[in-house]
Scaffold this motif. Sequence first.
Motif, PDB file in Angstrom:
ATOM      1  N   THR A  60       0.808  -1.223   0.000  1.00 44.70           N
ATOM      2  CA  THR A  60       0.000   0.000   0.000  1.00 44.70           C
ATOM      3  C   THR A  60       0.838   1.268   0.000  1.00 44.70           C
ATOM      4  OG1 THR A  60      -0.167  -0.157   2.417  1.00 44.70           O
ATOM      5  CG2 THR A  60      -1.952  -1.125   1.132  1.00 44.70           C
ATOM      6  N   ASP A  61       2.161   1.148   0.147  1.00 43.02           N
ATOM      7  CA  ASP A  61       3.041   2.319   0.101  1.00 43.02           C
ATOM      8  C   ASP A  61       3.580   2.577  -1.310  1.00 43.02           C
ATOM      9  OD1 ASP A  61       2.802   2.863   2.833  1.00 43.02           O
ATOM     10  OD2 ASP A  61       4.404   1.435   3.325  1.00 43.02           O
ATOM     11  N   ARG A  62       3.247   1.682  -2.247  1.00 42.13           N
ATOM     12  CA  ARG A  62       3.704   1.845  -3.625  1.00 42.13           C
ATOM     13  C   ARG A  62       2.516   2.060  -4.544  1.00 42.13           C
ATOM     14  NH1 ARG A  62       6.539  -3.274  -5.401  1.00 42.13           N
ATOM     15  NH2 ARG A  62       6.663  -2.059  -7.330  1.00 42.13           N
ATOM     16  N   ASP A  63       2.781   2.578  -5.727  1.00 41.75           N
ATOM     17  CA  ASP A  63       1.727   2.834  -6.694  1.00 41.75           C
ATOM     18  C   ASP A  63       1.064   1.527  -7.114  1.00 41.75           C
ATOM     19  OD1 ASP A  63       0.529   4.862  -8.731  1.00 41.75           O
ATOM     20  OD2 ASP A  63       1.157   3.142  -9.949  1.00 41.75           O
ATOM     21  N   PHE A  64      -0.259   1.469  -7.018  1.00 43.96           N
ATOM     22  CA  PHE A  64      -0.985   0.243  -7.339  1.00 43.96           C
ATOM     23  C   PHE A  64      -0.816  -0.139  -8.807  1.00 43.96           C
ATOM     24  CE2 PHE A  64      -4.416   0.142  -3.756  1.00 43.96           C
ATOM     25  CZ  PHE A  64      -3.403   0.138  -2.825  1.00 43.96           C
ATOM     26  N   ALA A  65      -0.946   0.835  -9.698  1.00 43.44           N
ATOM     27  CA  ALA A  65      -0.906   0.535 -11.131  1.00 43.44           C
ATOM     28  C   ALA A  65       0.436  -0.077 -11.525  1.00 43.44           C
ATOM     29  CB  ALA A  65      -1.178   1.799 -11.938  1.00 43.44           C
ATOM     30  N   GLU A  66       1.537   0.447 -10.985  1.00 37.65           N
ATOM     31  CA  GLU A  66       2.854  -0.095 -11.307  1.00 37.65           C
ATOM     32  C   GLU A  66       2.982  -1.538 -10.843  1.00 37.65           C
ATOM     33  OE1 GLU A  66       5.834   2.380  -9.652  1.00 37.65           O
ATOM     34  OE2 GLU A  66       5.395   4.103 -10.946  1.00 37.65           O
ATOM     35  N   GLN A  67       2.526  -1.823  -9.631  1.00 38.98           N
ATOM     36  CA  GLN A  67       2.588  -3.200  -9.125  1.00 38.98           C
ATOM     37  C   GLN A  67       1.757  -4.144  -9.991  1.00 38.98           C
ATOM     38  OE1 GLN A  67       2.363  -3.616  -4.640  1.00 38.98           O
ATOM     39  NE2 GLN A  67       1.791  -1.451  -4.816  1.00 38.98           N
ATOM     40  N   LEU A  68       0.561  -3.716 -10.336  1.00 33.74           N
ATOM     41  CA  LEU A  68      -0.340  -4.577 -11.110  1.00 33.74           C
ATOM     42  C   LEU A  68       0.218  -4.858 -12.496  1.00 33.74           C
ATOM     43  CD1 LEU A  68      -3.690  -2.896 -10.034  1.00 33.74           C
ATOM     44  CD2 LEU A  68      -2.973  -5.210  -9.455  1.00 33.74           C
ATOM     45  N   ASP A  69       0.703  -3.813 -13.171  1.00 35.54           N
ATOM     46  CA  ASP A  69       1.246  -4.014 -14.520  1.00 35.54           C
ATOM     47  C   ASP A  69       2.464  -4.934 -14.490  1.00 35.54           C
ATOM     48  OD1 ASP A  69      -0.712  -2.430 -15.601  1.00 35.54           O
ATOM     49  OD2 ASP A  69       0.520  -0.605 -15.678  1.00 35.54           O
ATOM     50  N   ALA A  70       3.315  -4.789 -13.468  1.00 33.91           N
ATOM     51  CA  ALA A  70       4.498  -5.648 -13.359  1.00 33.91           C
ATOM     52  C   ALA A  70       4.096  -7.100 -13.131  1.00 33.91           C
ATOM     53  CB  ALA A  70       5.394  -5.153 -12.226  1.00 33.91           C
ATOM     54  N   TRP A  71       3.113  -7.323 -12.260  1.00 40.50           N
ATOM     55  CA  TRP A  71       2.675  -8.694 -11.978  1.00 40.50           C
ATOM     56  C   TRP A  71       2.031  -9.335 -13.200  1.00 40.50           C
ATOM     57  CZ3 TRP A  71       0.131  -7.320  -6.614  1.00 40.50           C
ATOM     58  CH2 TRP A  71       1.146  -7.229  -5.654  1.00 40.50           C
ATOM     59  N   VAL A  72       1.216  -8.571 -13.917  1.00 42.60           N
ATOM     60  CA  VAL A  72       0.564  -9.124 -15.100  1.00 42.60           C
ATOM     61  C   VAL A  72       1.598  -9.475 -16.163  1.00 42.60           C
ATOM     62  CG1 VAL A  72      -0.987  -8.583 -17.015  1.00 42.60           C
ATOM     63  CG2 VAL A  72      -1.643  -7.960 -14.676  1.00 42.60           C
ATOM     64  N   THR A  73       2.585  -8.606 -16.352  1.00 41.95           N
ATOM     65  CA  THR A  73       3.639  -8.883 -17.336  1.00 41.95           C
ATOM     66  C   THR A  73       4.436 -10.131 -16.963  1.00 41.95           C
ATOM     67  OG1 THR A  73       3.824  -6.524 -17.846  1.00 41.95           O
ATOM     68  CG2 THR A  73       5.674  -7.942 -18.467  1.00 41.95           C
ATOM     69  N   ASP A  74       4.699 -10.278 -15.666  1.00 44.39           N
ATOM     70  CA  ASP A  74       5.503 -11.411 -15.202  1.00 44.39           C
ATOM     71  C   ASP A  74       4.706 -12.708 -15.165  1.00 44.39           C
ATOM     72  OD1 ASP A  74       7.856 -12.657 -13.779  1.00 44.39           O
ATOM     73  OD2 ASP A  74       6.353 -12.800 -12.174  1.00 44.39           O
ATOM     74  N   ARG A  75       3.486 -12.645 -14.667  1.00 45.20           N
ATOM     75  CA  ARG A  75       2.689 -13.860 -14.411  1.00 45.20           C
ATOM     76  C   ARG A  75       1.868 -14.285 -15.622  1.00 45.20           C
ATOM     77  NH1 ARG A  75       0.399 -17.856 -13.655  1.00 45.20           N
ATOM     78  NH2 ARG A  75      -0.498 -18.737 -11.751  1.00 45.20           N
ATOM     79  N   LYS A  76       1.498 -13.324 -16.476  1.00 42.74           N
ATOM     80  CA  LYS A  76       0.657 -13.572 -17.644  1.00 42.74           C
ATOM     81  C   LYS A  76      -0.617 -14.362 -17.285  1.00 42.74           C
ATOM     82  CE  LYS A  76       4.312 -13.288 -21.101  1.00 42.74           C
ATOM     83  NZ  LYS A  76       5.267 -12.646 -20.173  1.00 42.74           N
TER      84      LYS A  76
END
Length: 488
Positions: A234-250
């Motif tokens: 919750t201390d980091r930008d949500f959108a950045e975390q989500l985009d990184a996870w989607v790119t990594d996890r597919k």
Amino acid sequence: MVNRHLHRIHRADEIVFDRSADLSPSGLDRAMRFLSRAADKGLLWWFVAAVLGLVGGRARRGGVRGLLSLAMASGLANGILKPLFPRRRPPARVWTNVRRGVAIPRSSSFPSGHAASAAAFTTGVALESPATAAVVAPLAAAVAYSRVHNGVHWPTDVAAGLILGGAVASGTRRWWAVRTEEPAELGPTVDAPALRGGEDLLVVVNPDSGPDSVDPSEEITTALPKADVRALDTDRDFAEQLDAWVTDRKPRALGVCGGDGTVVAVASAAARHALPLAVFPGGTLNHFARDAGVADISDTANAVETGHAVLVDQAVVHTDVAEPAPFLNTASLGGYPDAVRLREKWQPRYGKWPAACVAMIRILSAATPLAVTIDGRPVKVWMLFVGNGRYSPADQVPMSRPAITGGLLDVRYVRADRTASRPRLLFAAATGTLGSSRVYVRSLVPRLTVRVDGSPVALATDGEVVADALKFDFRTVPEGIAVYRPQT
């Protein structure tokens, strides 16, 4: 003729009263004495409301409506009707059982204030939660009868009080609509991946959402053991975390468990990556989850495994200072965003609900008109509300959402450039006539442009303040998101 009917009523009162007085001593006497005293000044119902507050949900709303109904019914019965219709109390009795009877008040016997309060509270609870009212109703009936059993009211006094209390509570619907628990009308069904056991599903959980004592991650993992469940930082930008996870996890679908602010962030990511969305209720109010027809985690898990999904509308607001802000529920300008900021400031010290209440009172008491241009027309407003979909009722404060489809925004604002706009607004709200009031404007449109004439003002979307700007362009994205939903 009238006197004859009154005589018959009084005679019937005497017969019923005497039969009650002639009952043999029993444990009932002590119970009736206790209940009658406990209900003095509504204390019993305040205690019941406190218990319902701990239960939460519809029961809590019922307790709040019940207390408001009680206050109105008690004021009407004791402050107006008793002086207008004086009636002698039943004659004092020398009870054979010392545990029977209470001190006889000096006020008019008609109507029974205790009965009016009991009926008002119970009816108020019933409007929000019939199941809870079924538990409370026997207690209310016992309190009402206790006034006859203890010798302080005639039966018709109690009957009149019950009718009065029920009518007053029912009348609250005119200015405070009952929120329906029925899911909203959504868009057409759409093909979505059927993910057995949650395989290829990425579920994002906000650990700061919902009650502190509840961790939904374990329940989600139990229902969908193959799902990838991750906690947001919750201390980091949500959108950045989500985009990184989607790119990594597919993943083949995105899931979210959290409050409405978290849901809209993950929904935006789902829309960006063209993935269906699974919403697991995990916030305090769960507005979107309730409207989407997913009442609990198991509902969403079943829909994910069967691949049943529907399309819902999304809304977005473009400003002159920030990135577009999507929202699934509501957006607002005026006093509400400022109240949200104060709530967030005071919440660590006082708790969420007390802070929210104090913040709203503070903002409304000091509110100043907001000069804006709405779709090219200059107007001054106290507050502007924009809902994604159609909200209900149309002529009162919106309480529920019948539809999240159709590509429409539900726009409402309160005009500040009308003479005596605040008193007129309060009168219209109290009488349920907002729909015909010239200070209350409502329309259904696919797009809305608002320009502020003055300093930048705050925008709140789904309960979160997102920007201070001068120009706001609201629009819908019809059928923009595919949401897993159980078949009905």
